[in-house]
Write an enzyme that holds these catalytic residues in place. Structure first.
Site, PDB file in Angstrom:
ATOM      1  N   THR A 144       0.860  -1.177   0.000  1.00 26.07           N
ATOM      2  CA  THR A 144       0.000   0.000   0.000  1.00 26.07           C
ATOM      3  C   THR A 144       0.895   1.225   0.000  1.00 26.07           C
ATOM      4  O   THR A 144       1.397   1.631   1.039  1.00 26.07           O
ATOM      5  CB  THR A 144      -0.920  -0.003   1.231  1.00 26.07           C
ATOM      6  OG1 THR A 144      -1.698  -1.194   1.198  1.00 26.07           O
ATOM      7  CG2 THR A 144      -1.856   1.192   1.215  1.00 26.07           C
ATOM      8  N   LYS A 151      -7.509   0.485  -2.853  1.00 27.17           N
ATOM      9  CA  LYS A 151      -7.088  -0.064  -1.557  1.00 27.17           C
ATOM     10  C   LYS A 151      -7.166   1.012  -0.470  1.00 27.17           C
ATOM     11  O   LYS A 151      -7.630   0.759   0.644  1.00 27.17           O
ATOM     12  CB  LYS A 151      -5.655  -0.610  -1.668  1.00 27.17           C
ATOM     13  CG  LYS A 151      -5.036  -1.100  -0.350  1.00 27.17           C
ATOM     14  CD  LYS A 151      -5.732  -2.338   0.213  1.00 27.17           C
ATOM     15  CE  LYS A 151      -5.281  -2.688   1.620  1.00 27.17           C
ATOM     16  NZ  LYS A 151      -4.033  -3.416   1.685  1.00 27.17           N
ATOM     17  N   LYS A 159      -0.856   5.721   8.763  1.00 33.65           N
ATOM     18  CA  LYS A 159      -0.123   5.822   7.490  1.00 33.65           C
ATOM     19  C   LYS A 159      -1.109   5.754   6.321  1.00 33.65           C
ATOM     20  O   LYS A 159      -1.061   6.557   5.391  1.00 33.65           O
ATOM     21  CB  LYS A 159       0.881   4.665   7.397  1.00 33.65           C
ATOM     22  CG  LYS A 159       1.858   4.769   6.241  1.00 33.65           C
ATOM     23  CD  LYS A 159       2.457   3.403   5.889  1.00 33.65           C
ATOM     24  CE  LYS A 159       1.493   2.590   5.025  1.00 33.65           C
ATOM     25  NZ  LYS A 159       2.060   1.391   4.412  1.00 33.65           N
TER      26      LYS A 159
END
Lengths: 289, 289, 289, 289
Positions: free
Chosen positions: C92, C168, C237
């Protein structure tokens, strides 16, 4: 003193003019060379590369943002700069880049000082800028005469250059919050048929004097967002930097997040080049007015 | 003139004193009678019930909130008030209640005027309040001499009383936003080791002069939240009222929502009686400092 | 097929095991070599450098974040990779880096595919991952047999790799919002003496079935934030990346901003290594409980 | 049993039909009498006043909001209700009013039970509602047979009626947050050219199953906000009530505030009668799309 100056926008140009007036020798460089011409007439030496400007006692840089600065001041440039020079960066850049630059300069025996300023071009022309300086005291002492030539007051914020950047970002965050709040207040008032102009008169005549509420408030009251004194797009850049600086020390800034969303909405509607006051338009649109 | 005055808190007491000084006859009533005593010495007539105060040319009310006002000024009281009297309500109440009171007064041939004030007790004592007045022009004309006796400036906002309430709420929203922003800025600065005191000096000496930034900023810089000039709990009440006034005209106020959350957090931690500046403590706590 | 695999964390290790089981030849590299040992026993070839892994038909990378990826996959590595290879990045990462990598690969005749996955390590072990793939169809076709060996379903999102990253990030944003909302609801309920466990039973038995509400909700109900299935620090994050991806297309995400502030607060209080469910603790602390 | 039922909207009508089917005697009242006719055909006794309905063993009320309820169930009505009756209020009302009603009933020897339900009209018709009940156990025991006739499951939340209201509001807050998040995600995805339909398939096939994400997500993906299953205007009402319930226990709900702002914006643009999914339209508008 013998100095270089990189970045001749409206602010940079006005500052160089005052440095020349004060009797300093100034080598200037700008990406688009035409901007240097009027300064050449005033006595500046126009040089061909940033490296040419990076010599003498000190060099100032005043570039648009992190990317613009990094493109000019990169590792290969710093490699060839003579030791001992003081680099005074006046741009509002990220705290992260300021830390990195301080490190890179120190490793090569160079001095790095951050000196963002408060004040618009007219204030710069009048040599009345407020300078917010961060860096080692010795380095600041050496460039203080230059600060005296361009500003009316220098605040020494701390021995780490990035501390000056944080202060500038905090000041711009306050500005952003004030303008957003004026915009939201205007939307509330208009919903109840109260004139924003009256409101402004009441609050600026009382608890909220000063140029920010007066200036941006008037633009919001008049729903006039041009000419832009401070563009929404640039305001967004600074709010992002404030959020990043806060993130780096795990500090939530909910009001900054709210302003960021409003500025994104302004940019999304094609209003990024309008004045920061366009936040009033965003608030009105949300209220269907 | 022959007037009544209901609600003798610190503000109410100071205002009555100035009305007496200006030669008006004042009947006063307060829930707890002791507060009326010093005014009796100054020439006020202490009456036994609110209805006794509701007579003569005009009656002022200055009570804590919607509930306190509604308890005193209810339908049965209004039923017996002589027609033609002007009721001047100085309290910061909800827009909804202001609208309802205007209606109830009109139905009974009474005049209802909203006249919230800007200024703390010391300003009230000096007869220098700023008065924000809303209501029909004829009613305002009749009480203008009274306003002149207690304030330095009367702003006529609109012919609907609630418009004055909206303006007062918008002003308090601006205050709330400014204090929250100072608190968030303080948390950001402390994370980078920059002194809030220095920051305050820079911004109040430049773009943000005036008592709000100076006063609340200093309390935040010193992390000292007592004595309370303006309690967090009362600030929360006003932010709630601003949000409700905005909701009534389908207007989002994202910054007001953010401040509301911070004030709720302050109250949840038992700090509701501290000064509004306690928002600085909330911002620091969130940042783990 | 003949493939390389860079990054042998818990997820990477499980995926490699399934690739080996399916009969592929796999060269593996990891910064700390010990993690490669069990895979060597299962038939993988442990190589000494990332460049050694970057050969054959395809190479997978599964590294922690932008910085970790950039450190391994830099310009000098790509310079020497044989043309035609398909690089499948499962991490990611930011949309900006994904765009840049796609460009850099194309310039050198390499194929870049983004294939972030949904599913935890136990799902990976069972070869039941959901794969969200973005990139040119021909490149995806070539690695589809590899996807089939490790997942139960591959979604092709678009021809631009970064589109898979955006999807995502949007999915993780939904997760973040759900956990934050559970935390806020828990604080509301506890304030009124209602059991979070009861609430969870009602909503997961009705409108909100599924593992997210069940799993995180239970941790919040039990105020137990260990062991961490998904660390708050990593959740932060991803929320940052979602906000950046939205910023790049001038899209406000107010709920993401709210979650970000809560996660920052968690990290500021030393809870970044705890589970994402620690957002419940943040909500309770704000409410003074 | 011998019961009354006040409020014959779509939900109320379906519930009464099931009570009749189960063999109970039901007296019904509705502000607009036509709505009672089909129930009369099914065996209900239509009565002329709310007081006529307030008799027998128990009375249900299912009215739109606080104001509608208060208009019907006021002090003068309660004065004449026979002691011992159980009043089952199924409406989603404020926590403050629920507390007040509990008090007023108790003072008059009446029982007050809150029993908001989860489920739409089709679920009500199938007698499969989920009932969230709060109140003294004895009162709940007495009406349990009635709950069994209309729902598939009764959750007893606590001995205070308002606790059931809090739970319902928390559930609706979760719904509001889920729809807002879907809307924001849709705006993010569209900015990057990713199909919302694909995204929905991925997440509802994985971490987010269930009717909420499926139903509202589909409307958002299709940008189709009619027919309204749950109107934005009513969603706003519930979010306001959740915020008020949280405020009463000094609990910030930042996500609820964000949703409230979005719903206000929807209403401001004349979309209050559209489905809750119109939050997707709000998110897209902010992004200039």
């Amino acid at each position: 003193m013998d100095i270089g100056f990189i970045g001749l926008g409206e602010m940079g140009g006005a500052i160089v003019a005052n440095l020349l007036k004060a009797g300093h020798r100034v080598r200037v460089w700008n990406r688009t060379a035409e901007r240097a011409r009027p300064l050449a007439d005033a006595g500046a030496e126009v040089v061909a590369t940033p490296a040419d400007a990076f010599a003498g006692d000190a060099v100032f840089s005043m570039l648009a943002d992190d990317a613009a600065l990094r493109e000019v001041v990169d590792a290969s440039l710093l490699e060839h700069v003579p030791r001992g020079i003081v680099h005074v960066n006046m741009a509002t850049i990220s705290v992260a880049l300021a830390e990195q630059l301080a490190r890179e300069h120190a490793e090569r025996g160079l001095h790095y000082v951050a000196a963002p300023v408060l004040g618009r071009p007219d204030v710069a022309k009048a040599a009345k800028l407020t300078i917010v300086a961060g860096g080692p005291a010795e380095a600041l002492d050496r460039v203080q005469p230059l600060f005296d030539a361009i500003g009316q007051k220098t605040w020494r914020i701390g021995s780490l250059p990035q501390q000056a950047n944080v202060m500038k970002l905090a000041a711009n965050f306050m500005l952003a919050s004030a303008v957003e709040t004026l915009g939201e207040a205007a939307a509330l008032l208009s919903g109840h048929g109260v004139a924003m102009r009256d409101f402004l008169d009441v609050v600026t005549g009382g608890p909220f004097p000063g140029p920010v509420y007066q200036g941006y408030g008037t633009m919001i009251a008049e729903q006039r967002y041009e000419p832009a004194m401070f563009k929404a797009r640039l305001g967004l850049k600074d709010v992002r930097l404030a959020l990043a600086a806060a993130d780096a020390v795990s500090t939530p800034l909910p009001v900054a997040s709210a302003v960021r969303d409003s500025l994104l909405e302004a940019v999304a509607h094609g209003d990024g080049e309008l004045d920061f006051a366009v936040l009033g338009k965003v608030a009105l649109r949300r209220a269907g007015r």
